[in-house]
Design a protein around this motif. Structure first.
Motif, PDB file in Angstrom:
ATOM      1  N   TYR A 178       0.816  -1.224   0.000  1.00 51.76           N
ATOM      2  CA  TYR A 178       0.000   0.000   0.000  1.00 51.76           C
ATOM      3  C   TYR A 178       0.833   1.249   0.000  1.00 51.76           C
ATOM      4  O   TYR A 178       0.315   2.338  -0.104  1.00 51.76           O
ATOM      5  N   CYS A 247      -3.629  -9.427   4.303  1.00 52.26           N
ATOM      6  CA  CYS A 247      -4.451  -8.402   4.952  1.00 52.26           C
ATOM      7  C   CYS A 247      -4.433  -8.584   6.452  1.00 52.26           C
ATOM      8  O   CYS A 247      -5.340  -9.151   7.020  1.00 52.26           O
ATOM      9  N   GLN A 322      -0.236   8.219  17.350  1.00 55.62           N
ATOM     10  CA  GLN A 322       0.260   9.487  16.812  1.00 55.62           C
ATOM     11  C   GLN A 322      -0.840  10.543  16.760  1.00 55.62           C
ATOM     12  O   GLN A 322      -0.909  11.365  15.853  1.00 55.62           O
ATOM     13  N   ILE A 324      -3.915  10.236  16.111  1.00 55.73           N
ATOM     14  CA  ILE A 324      -5.107   9.982  15.272  1.00 55.73           C
ATOM     15  C   ILE A 324      -5.738   8.671  15.675  1.00 55.73           C
ATOM     16  O   ILE A 324      -5.088   7.839  16.318  1.00 55.73           O
ATOM     17  N   GLU A 325      -7.016   8.518  15.259  1.00 52.27           N
ATOM     18  CA  GLU A 325      -7.698   7.254  15.569  1.00 52.27           C
ATOM     19  C   GLU A 325      -7.923   6.522  14.267  1.00 52.27           C
ATOM     20  O   GLU A 325      -8.887   6.774  13.543  1.00 52.27           O
ATOM     21  N   PRO A 326      -6.995   5.631  13.939  1.00 52.53           N
ATOM     22  CA  PRO A 326      -7.150   4.950  12.651  1.00 52.53           C
ATOM     23  C   PRO A 326      -8.274   3.930  12.712  1.00 52.53           C
ATOM     24  O   PRO A 326      -8.621   3.421  13.778  1.00 52.53           O
ATOM     25  N   LYS A 327      -8.815   3.628  11.492  1.00 51.96           N
ATOM     26  CA  LYS A 327      -9.837   2.594  11.423  1.00 51.96           C
ATOM     27  C   LYS A 327      -9.199   1.271  11.706  1.00 51.96           C
ATOM     28  O   LYS A 327      -8.018   1.068  11.404  1.00 51.96           O
ATOM     29  N   GLU A 329      -9.661  -1.326  10.200  1.00 55.99           N
ATOM     30  CA  GLU A 329      -9.379  -2.149   9.024  1.00 55.99           C
ATOM     31  C   GLU A 329      -8.076  -1.769   8.376  1.00 55.99           C
ATOM     32  O   GLU A 329      -7.665  -2.342   7.377  1.00 55.99           O
ATOM     33  N   ILE A 330      -7.436  -0.806   8.937  1.00 58.91           N
ATOM     34  CA  ILE A 330      -6.225  -0.291   8.265  1.00 58.91           C
ATOM     35  C   ILE A 330      -5.154  -1.362   8.300  1.00 58.91           C
ATOM     36  O   ILE A 330      -4.991  -2.067   9.308  1.00 58.91           O
ATOM     37  N   PRO A 331      -4.484  -1.569   7.187  1.00 61.30           N
ATOM     38  CA  PRO A 331      -3.453  -2.614   7.171  1.00 61.30           C
ATOM     39  C   PRO A 331      -2.356  -2.282   8.212  1.00 61.30           C
ATOM     40  O   PRO A 331      -1.846  -1.169   8.268  1.00 61.30           O
ATOM     41  N   TRP A 334       1.052  -0.973   6.958  1.00 64.47           N
ATOM     42  CA  TRP A 334       1.146   0.462   6.707  1.00 64.47           C
ATOM     43  C   TRP A 334       1.374   1.219   7.998  1.00 64.47           C
ATOM     44  O   TRP A 334       2.193   2.126   8.065  1.00 64.47           O
ATOM     45  N   LEU A 339       3.717   5.005  11.072  1.00 58.39           N
ATOM     46  CA  LEU A 339       3.379   5.680  12.321  1.00 58.39           C
ATOM     47  C   LEU A 339       4.356   5.373  13.470  1.00 58.39           C
ATOM     48  O   LEU A 339       4.055   5.610  14.622  1.00 58.39           O
TER      49      LEU A 339
ATOM     50  N   GLN B   3     -11.261  -6.348   0.284  1.00 55.18           N
ATOM     51  CA  GLN B   3     -10.361  -6.081   1.429  1.00 55.18           C
ATOM     52  C   GLN B   3      -9.412  -4.968   1.096  1.00 55.18           C
ATOM     53  O   GLN B   3      -9.162  -4.063   1.875  1.00 55.18           O
ATOM     54  N   VAL B   6     -11.056  -1.698   1.175  1.00 46.40           N
ATOM     55  CA  VAL B   6     -11.248  -1.336   2.584  1.00 46.40           C
ATOM     56  C   VAL B   6      -9.963  -0.786   3.173  1.00 46.40           C
ATOM     57  O   VAL B   6      -9.931   0.265   3.820  1.00 46.40           O
ATOM     58  N   ALA B   7      -8.891  -1.535   2.854  1.00 49.23           N
ATOM     59  CA  ALA B   7      -7.586  -1.112   3.407  1.00 49.23           C
ATOM     60  C   ALA B   7      -7.240   0.266   2.921  1.00 49.23           C
ATOM     61  O   ALA B   7      -6.865   1.155   3.689  1.00 49.23           O
ATOM     62  N   ALA B  10      -9.118   2.861   4.601  1.00 48.10           N
ATOM     63  CA  ALA B  10      -8.638   3.080   5.975  1.00 48.10           C
ATOM     64  C   ALA B  10      -7.380   3.948   5.977  1.00 48.10           C
ATOM     65  O   ALA B  10      -7.256   4.886   6.770  1.00 48.10           O
ATOM     66  N   ILE B  11      -6.509   3.635   5.050  1.00 50.45           N
ATOM     67  CA  ILE B  11      -5.263   4.409   4.993  1.00 50.45           C
ATOM     68  C   ILE B  11      -5.580   5.863   4.682  1.00 50.45           C
ATOM     69  O   ILE B  11      -5.048   6.775   5.319  1.00 50.45           O
ATOM     70  N   HIS B  13      -8.207   7.480   5.229  1.00 44.30           N
ATOM     71  CA  HIS B  13      -8.807   8.074   6.421  1.00 44.30           C
ATOM     72  C   HIS B  13      -7.728   8.477   7.423  1.00 44.30           C
ATOM     73  O   HIS B  13      -7.753   9.572   7.995  1.00 44.30           O
ATOM     74  N   ALA B  14      -6.759   7.584   7.583  1.00 46.44           N
ATOM     75  CA  ALA B  14      -5.675   7.879   8.540  1.00 46.44           C
ATOM     76  C   ALA B  14      -4.926   9.115   8.118  1.00 46.44           C
ATOM     77  O   ALA B  14      -4.653  10.004   8.932  1.00 46.44           O
ATOM     78  N   ALA B  17      -6.832  12.123   8.840  1.00 42.65           N
ATOM     79  CA  ALA B  17      -6.807  12.415  10.282  1.00 42.65           C
ATOM     80  C   ALA B  17      -5.508  13.116  10.648  1.00 42.65           C
ATOM     81  O   ALA B  17      -5.492  14.071  11.430  1.00 42.65           O
ATOM     82  N   LEU B  18      -4.396  12.655  10.100  1.00 43.10           N
ATOM     83  CA  LEU B  18      -3.094  13.248  10.410  1.00 43.10           C
ATOM     84  C   LEU B  18      -3.093  14.714   9.975  1.00 43.10           C
ATOM     85  O   LEU B  18      -2.664  15.593  10.710  1.00 43.10           O
ATOM     86  N   ARG B  21      -5.101  16.759  12.275  1.00 38.46           N
ATOM     87  CA  ARG B  21      -4.355  16.965  13.524  1.00 38.46           C
ATOM     88  C   ARG B  21      -3.340  18.056  13.355  1.00 38.46           C
ATOM     89  O   ARG B  21      -3.174  18.934  14.164  1.00 38.46           O
TER      90      ARG B  21
END
Lengths: 356, 509
Positions: A178, A247, A322, A324-327, A329-331, A334, A339, B3, B6-7, B10-11, B13-14, B17-18, B21
């Motif tokens: 990713y 995954c 760090q 943040i509130e990651p989901k 499902e985040i790999p 990564w 992080l 999947q 989804v991944a 999620a990334i 989204h992260a 978020a950063l 912040r």
């Protein structure tokens, strides 16, 4: 990488008040406004803070320490982690109190200034290297200039310098498809070539901070104040990523770390919701020994083995990395690549509500 | 959603978020904070710099001040020192001035003195000149006087010498005369002596009587039983004394041949006899190791001389004093006795036994004849051997001194008789003849009072008479039947007496 840049540039605005016992001049000095880097450590701010209060300090030797709401802050924990852990509702600026006398030796281990912090950092680095490579030769064989350059880059927040030195360490990274997907600027080496880092199984060094709360709350600002370290348990256990697992998510990682909190194993179920678990016995877990190098191969080094167990019957309310509130499902790979702190550790703060 | 999707979600989204912040935290606050802190920091640094600068200045000022104060101290010290030296110099100066005035005064005084002295000097110099002139004159006179003196002395010496010479001449003449006088006197005396008249009535007349040659036997007396070993005449008389085997000593009148006295008391046979020069004491040597001294008038034994450890075979008495007796015994000793003290005063030991001895005329020397045939002279006072001479080849049996004491007659078993000069111990004459055999070890011979004849007995009973001057036998006397032991010649010139082994005494005229 973009994410890494954000991580390195992250800073917390602090409003530092001098404790009234230290005030010797009237009127009392105004609080100092300092930007503290997330990846840095509290004692490193001493030189910035002293000018504000030097005129009002009582005479004698200064030993600087901080507290938030009465809790003395552990100096070997990165500033960002402390903020994420102790402020459920982030308070910006963060009001902390500085002391120059009366070091609480029964709560905090002694800190002799910048050098102590530096050695603590290097030890963490060795621990991480051991976990990842099975030995810490590369860290121990670092030349003096490299060491000081590394440390200076961390102190000054200089990512390029850091990447230059840390690439020599050849610490493993985790194969992450990713990487390229998520960033336009690909091919930027995260510090090393893939050749050396082809490990089938990667171990990610993790420091897990779990705050257990008895009371129920719906909103974070309703959370009762944390007033002692006993409520926080510390787990120092690496997570293994298997290459075959394409995954491996954060959720999976947390499951391996805190199996008690995941009794029914459905991905969707484990959203922050109220799942009742049995009563728990909380074991206070205090001093984080970051100096201890992991001896057992593949085992987790715990200060208090029994402290790793969080009470079953808890509900994860919050996961913060760090800031943040990651989901979930985040790999995880990564997460492990982007992080982590400069000491190659991944610090995760978890809020858990324990049923009474 | 797969999947992967989804991944990726999620990334994304992260990351969002950063970003958020970032905006909220450092993005919002950083500028304000930086702005706020800059002045403080800068200020702080400004103040720091200012403070540092001021500190440096202050230090420099301090340094400068210390340097200046050091200099000041030094200067102050110097000035003080200078002041002090100045003070000293002033005082010194004052003193100098004083001294100077003093010296000036002195100087003037001295000048005045000097002038005076100069004047005085000139005066003195003048006087000196005069004196010098006087001196010269006087020296000349003195030399003249010395020369005269010398001349006079020489003349006087000459005179003296002349006088001395004249005196010497006179003395020489005088001595000459005296000598001539002496010489003439001696001549006269000599003439007188040579043609001397000897009057018979005077003393010493017998010295000049001539001895006759004995030829006829006048008396034949049986004197002693067993043998008579010794016979002698009284000094200057005709009385005969004989001692024999029968321990008696008999005195005979040689003109009549009758016995006049007998002396008894001897404990052994009489081996030799001696009589003092005053005819008062007779000493007999006895075979009983003793000597007996009789007083002739009383006929009693006055002394017994003991000390010898063997038979006493010879005795003689000093012709000068009747005090010293010398005896020889067969214990190899010769003893000197003092009759007044009554004991032996000296003992001479010699390895060869002495058979006969006699005193010299002065009584200080003894002649002894020994068994080894040597004649020896001894000093009786020290007991030291004076001289010795090998007189004979066999034992000497008789030693007798001549009347004048110059020669000594020795007889020996080798049947010869020698005459020795007593001073030089040289042989003056030797006498022997066939048929004349010396009878025993103690056969005595004798010389006639006129020192011209020798009489010696022989073992065959005859007596031979030699003339010394002729050196030849002048008479042979036969009467005895036994070997003749002893001969003695009277001091009057006649008779001659002889004894033999049978004890018969014969007198011859």
């Amino acid at each position: 990488m973009e994410a890494q840049k954000y991580v390195w540039e992250g800073a917390i605005p602090l409003q530092i008040h001098l404790h009234e016992s230290q005030v010797t001049a009237l009127p009392p000095p105004p609080p100092a406004l300092i930007l503290a880097p997330r990846i840095g450590y509290m004692p490193l701010l001493a030189s910035l803070i002293k000018p504000y209060f030097s005129s009002t300090l009582p005479p004698g030797v200064d030993t600087i320490w901080f507290d938030y709401n009465g809790i003395p802050l552990k100096w070997y924990v990165p500033t960002g982690v402390l903020f994420d852990l102790l402020c459920p509702e982030p308070e910006r600026p963060w009001n902390i109190t500085v002391h120059f006398r009366g070091y609480p030796g029964n709560v905090l281990i002694p800190c002799e200034g910048e050098d102590s912090v530096k050695w603590s950092f290097i030890n963490s680095l060795k621990e991480a290297a051991y976990i990842m490579n099975g030995n810490c030769k590369n860290v121990m064989n670092m030349s003096q200039s490299d060491q000081s350059e590394l440390w200076n880059s961390v102190m000054n927040g200089n990512l390029e310098a850091y990447q230059r030195v840390s690439s020599k360490l050849k610490l493993a990274t985790f194969d992450d498809e990713y990487r390229t997907l998520c960033s336009q600027k690909s091919q930027q080496s995260f510090g090393e070539t893939d050749l050396t880092a082809q490990v089938n199984t990667g171990r990610v060094p993790i420091r897990l901070y779990v705050l257990s709360i008895r009371e129920d709350f719906d909103d974070l600002d309703e959370m009762p104040r944390i007033d002692c370290w006993e409520k926080i348990s510390y787990i120092n256990r690496p997570v293994e990523i298997h290459q075959e697992d394409t995954c491996f998510t954060l959720h999976d990682a947390l499951k391996t770390l805190l199996p008690e909190l995941f009794s029914d194993e459905s991905l969707t179920n484990v959203k922050l919701g109220g799942v009742d678990f049995q009563d728990a016995v909380r074991n206070p877990n205090e001093d984080v020994s970051s100096d201890k190098v992991v001896e057992d191969h593949g085992k987790n080094a715990h200060k208090h083995p029994e402290a790793g167990h969080i009470s079953s019957g808890g509900e994860i309310k919050l996961i913060r990395i760090q800031g943040i509130e990651p989901k979930l499902e985040i790999p995880f790979s990564w997460v492990a690549n982007n992080l982590i702190n400069p000491d190659y550790f991944l610090h995760i703060c978890v809020y858990v509500k324990v049923a009474q | 959603m797969s999947q992967e999707e989804v991944a990726i979600e999620a990334i994304k989204h992260a990351l969002k978020a950063l970003k958020k912040r970032h905006l909220v935290e450092e993005g919002a606050h950083a500028p304000a904070y930086i702005a706020l802190s800059r002045p403080i920091i800068s200020q702080g640094s400004e103040w720091k710099e200012k403070a540092e600068n001021l500190e440096m200045e202050l230090q420099q000022c301090y340094k400068a001040q210390s340097r200046l104060s050091e200099q000041l101290v030094v200067e102050v010290a110097e000035s003080r020192a200078l002041k002090a030296s100045l003070q000293e110099k002033e005082t010194a100066l004052a003193e100098m001035e004083k001294e100077m005035t003093q010296t000036r005064d002195e100087c003037s005084r001295l000048k005045a003195d000097l002038e005076e002295k100069v004047k005085a000097l000139e005066l003195v110099l003048g006087e000196r000149e005069e004196l010098k002139a006087q001196l010269e004159q006087l020296t000349i006179r003195a030399t003249n006087a010395e020369a005269e003196n010398k001349k006079l002395v020489d003349r006087w010496m000459l005179q003296k010498m002349q006088d001395a010479e004249r005196l010497n001449e006179a003395n020489a003449l005088y001595e000459d005369m005296i000598e001539r006088l002496k010489a003439s006197g001696l001549e006269k005396l000599a003439r007188e002596q040579v043609d001397g008249i000897v009057r018979r009535s005077e003393e010493g007349a017998e010295f000049f009587s001539e001895s006759t040659v004995p030829s006829v036997c006048k008396h034949r007396i049986n004197a002693h039983e067993g043998g008579c070993a010794s016979i002698m005449f009284e000094n200057s008389s005709g009385r005969l004394i004989s001692g024999g085997q029968d321990r008696s000593i008999k005195l005979w009148d040689s003109t009549t041949g009758s016995l006049s006295q007998s002396l008894f008391g001897c404990l052994g046979s009489v081996l030799d006899l001696a009589i003092t020069h005053d005819n008062r004491s007779i000493i007999a040597a006895s075979s009983s190791n003793n000597l007996f001294v009789w007083d002739v008038n009383s006929g009693r034994v006055r002394h017994t001389l003991t000390g010898h450890t063997d038979k006493v075979c010879a005795v003689d008495v000093s012709k000068v004093s009747s005090r010293h007796v010398v005896s020889a015994a067969y214990d190899r000793t010769i003893k000197v006795w003092d009759l007044q003290k009554g004991f032996c005063t000296n003992t001479i030991m010699f390895h060869s036994n002495c058979n006969a001895l006699c005193f010299s005329t002065d009584g200080l020397t003894i002649c002894s004849g020994h068994v080894d045939g040597n004649l020896r002279l001894w000093d009786i006072q020290t007991g030291k051997l004076l001289s010795e001479v090998a007189a004979h080849s066999l034992a000497i049996t008789s030693v007798s001194l001549s009347r004048n004491g110059n020669v000594v007659l020795t007889s020996s078993r080798d049947n010869s008789h020698n005459l020795f000069d007593i001073r030089s111990l040289e042989v003056c004459g030797t006498f022997r003849t066939t048929g004349s055999r010396v009878a025993s070890n103690w056969s005595r011979s004798c010389i006639s009072p006129d020192d011209n004849q020798i009489a010696a007995g022989s073992a065959d009973g005859s007596i031979y008479i030699w003339s010394i001057s002729k050196g030849d036998i002048v008479s042979t006397l036969k009467e005895h039947t036994a070997p003749v032991l002893c001969c003695a010649w009277s001091g009057l010139g006649k008779p001659l007496a002889s004894t033999d082994k049978n004890g018969v005494v014969c007198t011859w005229t």
